[in-house]
Write a protein that holds these residues in place. Structure first.
Motif, PDB file in Angstrom:
ATOM      1  N   ASP A   1      -2.474  19.108   7.647  1.00  0.00           N
ATOM      2  CA  ASP A   1      -2.925  18.855   6.324  1.00  0.00           C
ATOM      3  C   ASP A   1      -1.725  18.283   5.597  1.00  0.00           C
ATOM      4  O   ASP A   1      -0.428  18.881   5.393  1.00  0.00           O
ATOM      5  CB  ASP A   1      -3.296  20.175   5.395  1.00  0.00           C
ATOM      6  CG  ASP A   1      -3.956  19.550   4.085  1.00  0.00           C
ATOM      7  OD1 ASP A   1      -3.779  18.525   3.721  1.00  0.00           O
ATOM      8  OD2 ASP A   1      -4.707  20.570   3.456  1.00  0.00           O
ATOM      9  N   PRO A   2      -1.495  16.914   5.134  1.00  0.00           N
ATOM     10  CA  PRO A   2      -0.532  16.457   4.725  1.00  0.00           C
ATOM     11  C   PRO A   2      -0.060  17.038   3.407  1.00  0.00           C
ATOM     12  O   PRO A   2       1.089  16.945   2.866  1.00  0.00           O
ATOM     13  CB  PRO A   2      -0.777  14.839   4.136  1.00  0.00           C
ATOM     14  CG  PRO A   2      -2.350  14.961   4.482  1.00  0.00           C
ATOM     15  CD  PRO A   2      -2.809  15.920   5.243  1.00  0.00           C
TER      16      PRO A   2
ATOM     17  N   VAL B   1      -6.751   9.127   2.334  1.00  0.00           N
ATOM     18  CA  VAL B   1      -6.194  10.046   3.665  1.00  0.00           C
ATOM     19  C   VAL B   1      -7.100  11.053   4.304  1.00  0.00           C
ATOM     20  O   VAL B   1      -7.108  11.174   5.551  1.00  0.00           O
ATOM     21  CB  VAL B   1      -5.074  10.926   2.825  1.00  0.00           C
ATOM     22  CG1 VAL B   1      -4.472  11.971   3.986  1.00  0.00           C
ATOM     23  CG2 VAL B   1      -3.998  10.040   2.328  1.00  0.00           C
ATOM     24  N   ALA B   2      -7.973  11.661   3.659  1.00  0.00           N
ATOM     25  CA  ALA B   2      -9.171  12.605   4.296  1.00  0.00           C
ATOM     26  C   ALA B   2      -9.704  11.689   5.294  1.00  0.00           C
ATOM     27  O   ALA B   2     -10.137  12.104   6.414  1.00  0.00           O
ATOM     28  CB  ALA B   2     -10.091  12.974   3.107  1.00  0.00           C
TER      29      ALA B   2
ATOM     30  N   ASP C   1      -4.098   0.897   2.397  1.00  0.00           N
ATOM     31  CA  ASP C   1      -4.377   0.373   1.093  1.00  0.00           C
ATOM     32  C   ASP C   1      -5.129   1.591   0.294  1.00  0.00           C
ATOM     33  O   ASP C   1      -6.350   1.774   0.823  1.00  0.00           O
ATOM     34  CB  ASP C   1      -5.452  -0.943   1.131  1.00  0.00           C
ATOM     35  CG  ASP C   1      -5.337  -1.281   0.027  1.00  0.00           C
ATOM     36  OD1 ASP C   1      -5.168  -0.361  -1.255  1.00  0.00           O
ATOM     37  OD2 ASP C   1      -5.881  -2.596  -0.421  1.00  0.00           O
ATOM     38  N   PRO C   2      -4.554   2.238  -0.352  1.00  0.00           N
ATOM     39  CA  PRO C   2      -5.321   3.491  -1.154  1.00  0.00           C
ATOM     40  C   PRO C   2      -6.650   3.018  -1.870  1.00  0.00           C
ATOM     41  O   PRO C   2      -7.354   3.858  -2.276  1.00  0.00           O
ATOM     42  CB  PRO C   2      -4.211   4.084  -2.063  1.00  0.00           C
ATOM     43  CG  PRO C   2      -3.469   3.143  -2.321  1.00  0.00           C
ATOM     44  CD  PRO C   2      -3.447   2.200  -0.965  1.00  0.00           C
ATOM     45  N   GLN C   3      -6.765   2.001  -2.178  1.00  0.00           N
ATOM     46  CA  GLN C   3      -7.705   1.304  -2.783  1.00  0.00           C
ATOM     47  C   GLN C   3      -9.139   1.172  -2.100  1.00  0.00           C
ATOM     48  O   GLN C   3      -9.969   0.881  -2.356  1.00  0.00           O
ATOM     49  CB  GLN C   3      -7.490  -0.072  -3.601  1.00  0.00           C
ATOM     50  CG  GLN C   3      -6.345   0.299  -4.747  1.00  0.00           C
ATOM     51  CD  GLN C   3      -6.429  -1.106  -5.453  1.00  0.00           C
ATOM     52  OE1 GLN C   3      -6.702  -2.157  -5.056  1.00  0.00           O
ATOM     53  NE2 GLN C   3      -5.518  -1.081  -6.522  1.00  0.00           N
TER      54      GLN C   3
ATOM     55  N   GLY D   1       1.135  -1.232   0.081  1.00  0.00           N
ATOM     56  CA  GLY D   1      -0.133  -0.064   0.130  1.00  0.00           C
ATOM     57  C   GLY D   1       0.915   0.979  -0.117  1.00  0.00           C
ATOM     58  O   GLY D   1       2.003   1.569  -0.590  1.00  0.00           O
ATOM     59  N   ALA D   2       0.224   2.313   0.772  1.00  0.00           N
ATOM     60  CA  ALA D   2       0.969   3.450   0.727  1.00  0.00           C
ATOM     61  C   ALA D   2       1.315   3.915   2.056  1.00  0.00           C
ATOM     62  O   ALA D   2       0.530   3.364   3.068  1.00  0.00           O
ATOM     63  CB  ALA D   2      -0.083   4.615  -0.021  1.00  0.00           C
ATOM     64  N   LEU D   3       2.107   4.955   2.384  1.00  0.00           N
ATOM     65  CA  LEU D   3       2.365   5.375   3.521  1.00  0.00           C
ATOM     66  C   LEU D   3       2.183   6.967   3.648  1.00  0.00           C
ATOM     67  O   LEU D   3       2.552   7.540   2.635  1.00  0.00           O
ATOM     68  CB  LEU D   3       3.963   5.159   3.826  1.00  0.00           C
ATOM     69  CG  LEU D   3       4.442   6.222   5.326  1.00  0.00           C
ATOM     70  CD1 LEU D   3       4.094   5.276   6.276  1.00  0.00           C
ATOM     71  CD2 LEU D   3       6.018   5.814   5.379  1.00  0.00           C
ATOM     72  N   VAL D   4       1.498   7.340   4.675  1.00  0.00           N
ATOM     73  CA  VAL D   4       1.173   8.727   4.737  1.00  0.00           C
ATOM     74  C   VAL D   4       1.898   9.129   6.278  1.00  0.00           C
ATOM     75  O   VAL D   4       1.546   8.558   7.253  1.00  0.00           O
ATOM     76  CB  VAL D   4      -0.152   9.245   4.839  1.00  0.00           C
ATOM     77  CG1 VAL D   4      -0.987   8.663   5.914  1.00  0.00           C
ATOM     78  CG2 VAL D   4      -0.477  10.604   4.930  1.00  0.00           C
TER      79      VAL D   4
END
Length: 206
Positions: A146-147, A130-131, A124-126, A78-81
């Motif tokens: 706010d990223p 992030v919101a 998992d962005p799917q 996935g992604a990392l924020v």
């Protein structure tokens, strides 16, 4: 392996002996949905097979951390924020945020630093955006940066250095001309000879 069975690897830091290995194995074996556990002290990792219908990777991370170790999902696709989180005062705040995010679909792992006021979240962005992650943390009573406004300090320094390097340098003739003009403006003089150049400003000689 069945459709809902997945095998994941976690990086685990803080283990010092086989007692640590047994503690993690025992804790994870008690988690519903965990099918198998392999923990390597030498490689500092845990390989866990789970039933995704019953347990999430975030819950596995929490179970390992509850044993007193640092854990991060190593094979996340996935992604990392990274979010700045303000208003936390103790570990209860950290647990509240982890608990809220752990119940959010699509969250794979959560690491929160009380000292740095930062949350590192693998997701998992799917499945989740992030919101929604930000909203969940804010609903716990904390402020979230706010990223999109977050500044990468390293990139900023690199950009500044690049801009400075692109500034045109005055040629030596221009610099001498400027000194001559400024010297005249303050009542000084500029003289040049074979032995060198001297700038006189008032009674001072430079």
């Amino acid at each position: 392996m069945a459709e809902f069975e997945q095998r994941h690897t976690w990086s685990v830091h803080g283990m010092t002996c086989q007692s640590c290995v047994r503690a993690i194995k025992s804790a994870l074996s008690d988690v519903p949905g965990v099918l198998s556990v392999e923990v390597s002290l030498e490689d500092e990792q845990a390989v866990v097979e789970i039933d995704t219908q019953t347990v999430t990777t975030a819950e596995i991370t929490e179970a390992i951390e509850a044993c007193g170790f640092d854990a991060r999902l190593a094979d996340s696709g996935g992604a990392l924020v990274q979010l700045g989180v303000h208003g936390m005062t103790c570990q209860s705040c950290v647990k509240a945020i982890k608990g809220a995010l752990g119940g959010l679909a699509g969250i794979e792992s959560v690491e929160i630093s009380l000292e740095d006021e930062r949350a590192d979240i693998n997701y998992d962005p799917q499945v989740v955006v992030v919101a929604a992650i930000v909203k969940t943390i804010e609903e716990c009573g904390f402020d979230v940066d706010d990223p999109l406004e977050a500044v990468d300090l390293e990139d900023s320094v690199e950009t500044l250095t690049t801009r400075e390097s692109e500034q045109p340098l005055l040629p030596p003739q221009a610099s001498v001309s400027k000194l001559r003009t400024e010297g005249s403006a303050v009542g000084g003089s500029f003289s040049s000879g074979k032995s060198g150049e001297t700038l006189v400003v008032g009674d001072s000689v430079v």
